[in-house]
Design an enzyme around this catalytic site. Structure first.
Site, mmCIF file in Angstrom:
data_model
loop_
_atom_site.group_PDB
_atom_site.id
_atom_site.type_symbol
_atom_site.label_atom_id
_atom_site.label_comp_id
_atom_site.label_asym_id
_atom_site.label_seq_id
_atom_site.Cartn_x
_atom_site.Cartn_y
_atom_site.Cartn_z
ATOM 1 N N TYR A 162 4.402 5.864 10.521
ATOM 2 C CA TYR A 162 3.242 4.821 9.674
ATOM 3 C C TYR A 162 4.360 3.828 9.438
ATOM 4 O O TYR A 162 3.441 2.365 8.933
ATOM 5 C CB TYR A 162 2.336 5.207 8.515
ATOM 6 C CG TYR A 162 1.290 4.464 9.182
ATOM 7 C CD1 TYR A 162 0.304 4.247 10.063
ATOM 8 C CD2 TYR A 162 1.028 3.791 8.108
ATOM 9 C CE1 TYR A 162 -1.070 3.549 10.273
ATOM 10 C CE2 TYR A 162 -0.129 2.567 7.889
ATOM 11 C CZ TYR A 162 -1.022 2.138 9.255
ATOM 12 O OH TYR A 162 -1.897 1.307 9.097
ATOM 13 N N HIS A 164 0.809 -1.113 0.095
ATOM 14 C CA HIS A 164 -0.092 -0.207 0.176
ATOM 15 C C HIS A 164 0.890 1.085 0.321
ATOM 16 O O HIS A 164 1.399 1.220 0.675
ATOM 17 C CB HIS A 164 -0.871 -0.029 0.794
ATOM 18 C CG HIS A 164 -1.635 -0.466 1.475
ATOM 19 N ND1 HIS A 164 -2.959 -1.041 2.198
ATOM 20 C CD2 HIS A 164 -2.047 -1.903 0.759
ATOM 21 C CE1 HIS A 164 -3.873 -2.219 1.878
ATOM 22 N NE2 HIS A 164 -3.314 -2.842 0.523
ATOM 23 N N TYR A 220 -8.763 4.926 7.869
ATOM 24 C CA TYR A 220 -9.468 4.827 9.711
ATOM 25 C C TYR A 220 -10.371 6.018 9.637
ATOM 26 O O TYR A 220 -10.238 7.059 9.035
ATOM 27 C CB TYR A 220 -8.092 5.510 9.917
ATOM 28 C CG TYR A 220 -6.889 4.766 9.797
ATOM 29 C CD1 TYR A 220 -6.379 4.674 8.877
ATOM 30 C CD2 TYR A 220 -6.962 3.784 11.952
ATOM 31 C CE1 TYR A 220 -5.246 3.657 9.389
ATOM 32 C CE2 TYR A 220 -5.881 3.229 12.065
ATOM 33 C CZ TYR A 220 -4.304 3.031 11.231
ATOM 34 O OH TYR A 220 -4.313 2.074 10.812
ATOM 35 N N PRO A 262 -4.093 -0.781 18.787
ATOM 36 C CA PRO A 262 -3.635 -1.590 17.538
ATOM 37 C C PRO A 262 -3.350 -0.414 16.379
ATOM 38 O O PRO A 262 -3.192 -0.412 14.873
ATOM 39 C CB PRO A 262 -4.427 -2.619 17.323
ATOM 40 C CG PRO A 262 -5.387 -2.369 18.004
ATOM 41 C CD PRO A 262 -4.877 -2.001 19.443
#
Ligand SMILES: Cc1cc2nc3c(=O)[nH]c(=O)nc-3n(C[C@H](O)[C@H](O)[C@H](O)COP(=O)(O)OP(=O)(O)OC[C@H]3O[C@@H](n4cnc5c(N)ncnc54)[C@H](O)[C@@H]3O)c2cc1C
Length: 402
Positions: A388, A75, A204, A296
């Site tokens: 990230y 991704h 998200y 998480p």
């Protein structure tokens, strides 16, 4: 009682223990892995699925990346959704080409167990009554029962890779470890569904009713979560009610929403931030969830386990190859620095995207402003992107023998 000897005794065949076992193997260092669950249970456990760029590179460099390269989903970006609109953050563009790869933890574990089996080095599943002792001595021991036989393994070192509920951390004498903990007033209800992912990248979602996350495990399996109270019984949620809530929280104004399919797995996971340090006592080294837990939201748990054992493998290689002990001594400090950065990031992602039960209208507006800034400032997006995809490791692959 059978008496065995090894260089490194590893407790736990999760990602940390299996990765460490293979890194040691690559360096010609003996290990025995002792796991209390069955092989199938360990493989079937549904957990993390997002691999940082560094974790992908590590698995490939170790020679266990074939499945990941074939079936992993790279991704280059992710979406943040709020007030009905999705905003894309281009991870690759913002980080000079780095990305994340979606590849289930159970696939990682399956690949590593196959690699371990191919080395013919010992891996005991279904070990009962596992204990560790003599941690302060030059020869710490692991004792366990396997089938009808009792075993004792004399080790040079023990790696405690047995997760948050394992026996290694509690075996450290009282007063040695400092612990830092935060529990969140919510958990995640997660499902696996037989449904083609409706987005190529994670979404998200920050919604009035609370957080939700769209992700996937494969081209035919969607993985979705939404925020619930921490002790929420899963039986409170019929499949129909789960889909109603998912669609309510995720559907955006342009009509995007997840594809609905048969739910094949569901459960509720509490959210916790936890650090126990130092990550060493005598000849016991803690790694992965045995020493730290992150919520998480930032997808860091499995990745931290990987970076811990890279640091540990470097130290073991230097010890056995050149008699160096300084990298063993530095192990905890090097890992803990990275752990706290991941803790901070995971806490920030969690606090920004979730609705806290005691949230005031002021808190809510501030959170929206945070998301507005995040999705409109290249500087803010770059900060998220570099964390990230994973901050750079302090330890090179070469120094760990790769
Ligand atoms: C329920 C759950 C859901 C999660 N979901 C996500 C997610 O969606 N996204 C995300 O990014 N992260 C998630 N995580 C976090 C991520 O999966 C962990 O960070 C990762 O598994 C850490 O790897 P580890 O090897 O350190 O620990 P673990 O994977 O916990 O492995 C520890 C191993 O030790 C074994 N063990 C325990 N006690 C003993 C004993 N006494 N003797 C021998 N063996 C023992 C265990 O059976 C296990 O195999 C989740 C974690 C949990 C617990």
């Amino acid at each position: 009682m059978s008496a065995l000897k090894t260089q490194v005794g590893i407790i736990g065949a999760g990602p940390a223990g299996l990765l460490l076992g293979h890194l040691l193997h690559v360096n010609g260092i003996d290990s025995v892995i002792v796991e209390n669950r069955s092989r199938d249970y360990v493989i079937d456990r549904v957990r993390a699925g997002v691999l940082e760029q560094g974790t992908v590179d590590l698995l490939v460099a170790m020679g266990v990346g074939a499945g990941l390269q074939r079936r992993g989903l790279r991704h280059d970006g992710l979406y943040i959704s709020f007030q009905g609109r999705r905003h894309r953050i281009d991870l690759a563009d913002l980080t000079g080409g780095k990305a994340i790869t979606v590849y289930g933890q159970n696939e990682v574990v399956r690949d590593l167990i196959e690699a371990r089996t191919a080395t013919a080095r010992p891996l005991y599943f279904e070990a009962a009554c596992v204990t560790v002792g003599a941690l302060d001595s030059p020869n710490p021991v692991i004792r366990f029962r396997h089938g009808d036989a009792d075993h004792e393994i004399q080790c040079d070192f023990i790696a405690g890779c047995d997760g948050f509920h394992g026996i290694c951390r509690p075996s450290v004498p009282a007063g040695v470890l400092s612990t830092y903990e935060r529990n969140y007033p919510f958990g995640w209800l997660g499902i696996l569904a037989e449904a083609e992912p409706s987005s190529d990248e994670l979404v998200y979602s920050c919604h009035e009713r609370g957080f939700a996350l769209f992700s996937m495990r494969s081209p035919t399996v969607t993985r979705l979560y939404f925020q619930v109270p921490p002790e929420e019984p899963i039986d409170n949620w019929s499949d129909e009610a789960i889909w109603d809530e998912m669609l309510e929280r995720m559907t955006t104004r342009d009509g995007w929403q997840p594809h609905v399919g048969r739910i094949i797995q569901k459960g509720v996971t509490p959210m916790r931030s936890f650090v126990a340090a130092p990550m060493r006592h005598g000849r016991l080294f803690l790694a992965g969830d045995a020493s730290h837990i992150v919520p998480p939201t930032g997808a860091k748990g499995l990745n931290l386990a990987a970076s811990d054992v890279l640091v540990l493998a470097r130290a073991m290689k230097a010890f056995y190859g050149r008699g160096r002990t300084d990298w063993l001594d530095e192990y905890s400090d090097v890992c803990v620095r990275r752990v706290w950065k991941a803790q901070r990031f995971s806490w920030w992602m969690t606090a920004t995207l979730h609705r806290f039960p005691d949230e005031t209208p002021f808190d809510r507006q501030r959170r929206i402003a945070d998301l507005d800034y995040l999705t409109s400032s290249r500087a803010a997006m770059t900060s998220l992107a570099e964390q990230y995809v994973g901050l750079p490791a302090e330890v090179s692959f070469e120094s760990a023998g790769l």
